[in-house]
Enzyme design. Sequence first.
Site, PDB file in Angstrom:
ATOM      1  N   LEU A 153      -1.795   8.463   4.795  1.00  0.00           N
ATOM      2  CA  LEU A 153      -0.995   7.450   5.487  1.00  0.00           C
ATOM      3  C   LEU A 153       0.389   7.327   4.894  1.00  0.00           C
ATOM      4  O   LEU A 153       1.342   6.959   5.556  1.00  0.00           O
ATOM      5  CB  LEU A 153      -1.679   6.080   5.397  1.00  0.00           C
ATOM      6  CG  LEU A 153      -2.979   5.915   6.169  1.00  0.00           C
ATOM      7  CD1 LEU A 153      -3.652   4.616   5.775  1.00  0.00           C
ATOM      8  CD2 LEU A 153      -2.696   5.929   7.659  1.00  0.00           C
TER       9      LEU A 153
ATOM     10  N   GLY B  54       1.821   5.126  -1.829  1.00  0.00           N
ATOM     11  CA  GLY B  54       1.842   3.740  -2.295  1.00  0.00           C
ATOM     12  C   GLY B  54       2.526   3.628  -3.631  1.00  0.00           C
ATOM     13  O   GLY B  54       3.181   4.570  -4.085  1.00  0.00           O
ATOM     14  N   GLY B  55       2.366   2.491  -4.239  1.00  0.00           N
ATOM     15  CA  GLY B  55       3.022   2.231  -5.508  1.00  0.00           C
ATOM     16  C   GLY B  55       2.654   3.237  -6.586  1.00  0.00           C
ATOM     17  O   GLY B  55       3.493   3.635  -7.373  1.00  0.00           O
ATOM     18  N   PHE B  56       1.409   3.674  -6.616  1.00  0.00           N
ATOM     19  CA  PHE B  56       1.032   4.580  -7.708  1.00  0.00           C
ATOM     20  C   PHE B  56       0.305   5.816  -7.234  1.00  0.00           C
ATOM     21  O   PHE B  56      -0.409   6.472  -7.976  1.00  0.00           O
ATOM     22  CB  PHE B  56       0.214   3.847  -8.777  1.00  0.00           C
ATOM     23  CG  PHE B  56      -0.859   2.964  -8.228  1.00  0.00           C
ATOM     24  CD1 PHE B  56      -2.018   3.498  -7.708  1.00  0.00           C
ATOM     25  CD2 PHE B  56      -0.714   1.581  -8.249  1.00  0.00           C
ATOM     26  CE1 PHE B  56      -3.011   2.691  -7.212  1.00  0.00           C
ATOM     27  CE2 PHE B  56      -1.710   0.766  -7.755  1.00  0.00           C
ATOM     28  CZ  PHE B  56      -2.864   1.317  -7.232  1.00  0.00           C
ATOM     29  N   GLY B  57       0.457   6.166  -5.988  1.00  0.00           N
ATOM     30  CA  GLY B  57      -0.160   7.396  -5.514  1.00  0.00           C
ATOM     31  C   GLY B  57      -0.316   7.375  -4.007  1.00  0.00           C
ATOM     32  O   GLY B  57       0.094   6.431  -3.342  1.00  0.00           O
ATOM     33  N   PRO B  58      -0.901   8.454  -3.461  1.00  0.00           N
ATOM     34  CA  PRO B  58      -1.026   8.550  -2.006  1.00  0.00           C
ATOM     35  C   PRO B  58      -2.062   7.572  -1.451  1.00  0.00           C
ATOM     36  O   PRO B  58      -2.970   7.154  -2.154  1.00  0.00           O
ATOM     37  CB  PRO B  58      -1.474   9.991  -1.786  1.00  0.00           C
ATOM     38  CG  PRO B  58      -2.091  10.403  -3.072  1.00  0.00           C
ATOM     39  CD  PRO B  58      -1.418   9.634  -4.157  1.00  0.00           C
ATOM     40  N   VAL B  59      -1.907   7.217  -0.187  1.00  0.00           N
ATOM     41  CA  VAL B  59      -2.862   6.345   0.496  1.00  0.00           C
ATOM     42  C   VAL B  59      -3.445   7.117   1.672  1.00  0.00           C
ATOM     43  O   VAL B  59      -2.706   7.758   2.429  1.00  0.00           O
ATOM     44  CB  VAL B  59      -2.156   5.072   1.010  1.00  0.00           C
ATOM     45  CG1 VAL B  59      -3.155   4.134   1.661  1.00  0.00           C
ATOM     46  CG2 VAL B  59      -1.444   4.358  -0.124  1.00  0.00           C
TER      47      VAL B  59
ATOM     48  N   LYS C  17      -6.423   4.016  -1.664  1.00  0.00           N
ATOM     49  CA  LYS C  17      -5.278   4.255  -2.532  1.00  0.00           C
ATOM     50  C   LYS C  17      -5.769   5.060  -3.709  1.00  0.00           C
ATOM     51  O   LYS C  17      -6.646   4.617  -4.440  1.00  0.00           O
ATOM     52  CB  LYS C  17      -4.784   2.904  -3.052  1.00  0.00           C
ATOM     53  CG  LYS C  17      -3.408   2.551  -2.642  1.00  0.00           C
ATOM     54  CD  LYS C  17      -3.013   1.326  -3.432  1.00  0.00           C
ATOM     55  CE  LYS C  17      -1.909   0.589  -2.726  1.00  0.00           C
ATOM     56  NZ  LYS C  17      -1.512  -0.587  -3.481  1.00  0.00           N
TER      57      LYS C  17
ATOM     58  N   ASP D 117       7.184  -7.517  -5.985  1.00  0.00           N
ATOM     59  CA  ASP D 117       7.639  -6.410  -5.146  1.00  0.00           C
ATOM     60  C   ASP D 117       7.411  -6.714  -3.671  1.00  0.00           C
ATOM     61  O   ASP D 117       6.901  -5.886  -2.931  1.00  0.00           O
ATOM     62  CB  ASP D 117       6.948  -5.110  -5.566  1.00  0.00           C
ATOM     63  CG  ASP D 117       7.680  -3.879  -5.019  1.00  0.00           C
ATOM     64  OD1 ASP D 117       8.855  -4.011  -4.626  1.00  0.00           O
ATOM     65  OD2 ASP D 117       7.070  -2.806  -4.979  1.00  0.00           O
TER      66      ASP D 117
END
Length: 817
Positions: free
Chosen positions: A506, A509-514, A528, A625
């Site tokens: 999708l 994200g903040g710390f990796g793919p979603v 996530k 954030d």
Amino acid sequence: MAFLLRFSHSLFISFFLFRFCTPIDTIIPTHAIDDGETLVSAGKKFVLGFFSPSNSNNRYIGIWYNNVPEQTVLWVANRENPLPNSSGVLAIINGDLVLLDARRGTVWSAMNDSNVTNYSSARLLDSGNLVLSDNEGRVLWESFDHPTDTSLPGMKLGVDRRTSIDRYLTSWKSPNDPAHGEFSFRLDSQGLPQYILWKGSERVWRSGPWNGQRFSGVPGMNLNFIFNFRYVANEYETYFTYDLYNASVISRMVLNGSGELQRLTWIDRNHRWNLFWAIPGERCDQYAQCGTYAGCNANQAQSCECLHGFEPRSPQDWYLRDGSDGCVRRRPLECEKGDGFFKLAHAKLPDTLHARVDTRASLKECEDQCLKNCSCTAYSSADINGGGSGCMMWSGDLIDLEVYSDGGQDIYVRVAASELDSKRLVSKKRMMILIITIILGAILFAFCGCCLWQRQKTREGSGENESNHGINEIELEESTRGSELPLFDLHVVAAATNNFSSENKLGEGGFGPVYKGKLMNGEEIAVKRLCKNSGQGSEEFRNEILLIAKLQHRNLVRIIGCCAQGEEKMLIYEYMRNKSLDWFIFDETRRVLLDWRQRFNIIMGIARGVLYLHQDSRLRIIHRDLKASNVLLDNEMNPRISDFGMARLFGGNQTQANTNRVVGTYGYMSPEYAMDGLFSVKSDVFSFGVILLEIINGKRNNNYFSDDPSQNLIRYAWELWNEGRCLELVDSWMLSSCPTNELQRCIQVGLLCVQENAKDRPTMASVVFMLGIDTAMPTPKQPAFCVQKSFNSKDSSTSRTGSCTINEVSITDLQAQ
Ligand SMILES: *[C@@H]1O[C@H](CO)[C@@H](O)[C@H](O)[C@H]1NC(C)=O
Ligand SMILES: *[C@@H]1O[C@H](CO)[C@@H](O)[C@H](O)[C@H]1NC(C)=O
Ligand SMILES: *[C@@H]1O[C@H](CO)[C@@H](O)[C@H](O)[C@H]1NC(C)=O
């Protein structure tokens, strides 16, 4: 006879009527002006007469606005020679305009020259200019050539070398004494012309040279759509002037008694002067704040920075943040052997006291000229129009440089050739440092490892469990146990996401793919996945799992479970079919899918969600954030706040904290957080305000310091608000479908949230309250990042209103409710 008598009688009456019923705008030799009488310009814009400043009985001749109820004196004739009583007379004697006292002695005269001509008259024009001219209409003298502390549209500031007139502003001594004060604002023609704000003989602020579009030190100037600025420099005269595009706007520039140069605009419906900008605005505006060869950057905590190839003259003071000593060359120039130039971008050009210009040279020729002349220390384009032309060259030390994040112009600073290929040297040096660091690190690591191992052994002995800083299943289980967060098996998640296929991805994200996924029971999920080896990410992951598991609110994204197996760490959320807010509002075609009703619901929902985080949840959480892409939309278009990777838990009565690592998203960050790392609930309020304005306007708040007004949404909103046109902020297609009072209310709340000063911003509770109920609201003060830096008003005590004000009430009243 009777007829004649009647005739002369009516003549007398009509003269009488003329003299006293229609205001006159001209003094002629046979009609003097006594104290109590006035001249009014033909269009009834300006008045000339006798006045006394506040707390003073002295009488002065002055000019003020006719339509501004609060007497605002723009020009004073006898500023140094007050009349002690109201027996003064302003008359034309021997062609000169003179002010006489009770004994008919001359207190002041326009030209100091008797017998100029045998006839003259003085007329007050609709520009506010008092003009003395002879019977052929030749101008003998005009008040615009002798300004007091105010510059009006059409007035020139600068020099006329033919008549030796130098027009400049001088502050009043005090609010009750218009005599010459210590501040002046004056064109400095030594070197290249620039305007200087003086305190006595000390330079306080410098406009920088004109660069074809604006003054180099006033980057916000060219985006002005209210004023039409012009700068004229030729062999006869050098001046700066401006007009208003809308002549019915009342605006003036005044040098006030404290040495602040202010641009004020009269807002009729508020009955007050509105501060548009002021100089000096912030620390970098102070002349030579960082001394020689250093740039002042207002966006950095350590605002002074040496230019490339230079180092602090006195490092100790420098690190104590006193940069006024400036910087010195690391390596001496070697003019004969050849130096080079280092390009500094986005600069306010240094003081032009020792600069000269060659308008014909190209930038390349400029470089050659500068290189050949050993006393040349820098060069730049003289005119930035059309990609740059002309050549400006400096000799001697470079002083009073400023570095902007945007705007400004390029300057090329002379450095020793060895500084230019010093990158290699630097990298060699860096390499050495790196190697040493690695070796030291390895030793330390081995040592610590040893200690930990020892401790672990002893703890294991006592049956205690030690969690390290990475995350493992034990810890996850621990943090999930309380909240009953289910643990998913890796192969279940992999199956649901088609083995993390790229089709299912999708976004990031903040710390990796979603990834999008579908569980066996048909439930759709978003997964996530923490990037492997992401040190920062694992911290955020841990943070999120600890926080969100404990939160439940209809406006927060719901977590379904998590997964931690070996290297893999994942969070599993309910899937949001409608993606995120930014996917709708910033998209040309999708934006129409969200009508005002839905948008308002989204605004309310976000507000409630943030309020829950700040106040209503058991924890006290600052999200840090908030942004449009972190607001997801569920099937009913309800907003769901997501991404708690950066959120912080706050203690019960803790209100503010500091961080060394500023995380968050540019465009949504409050000034105190972006610049000083200070965060509090009010920094979330700020981000919320930006989102609110974005929802209304449909554009991103991209760049605080951009020259393009469409980029800085906050400034745009504030300008519209001040001009009472705040409804123009709204996408036009939406305007028809929404009640204007609700819209105005939202815009007002948005502006309250983005106020510069965190203390002025409402709490989320007030925001929800103000949005929800038709209630009185405070008036927003100047928002952060609103005006270009040099025009930055440090004044936040004067509040301003827009037509969109619904009612005024102080924030504290509101919070008491
Ligand atoms: C000019 O300003 C006046 C008063 O502020 C306003 O009423 C008018 O609409 C403005 N005109 C234009 C063309 O903007
Ligand atoms: C000048 O303006 C500033 C900012 O508005 C204000 O604080 C100061 O008191 C003013 N000084 C005088 C003498 O009016
Ligand atoms: C070198 O620069 C100085 C200062 O700008 C100037 O006075 C001098 O004429 C220049 N010399 C030459 C040869 O251009």
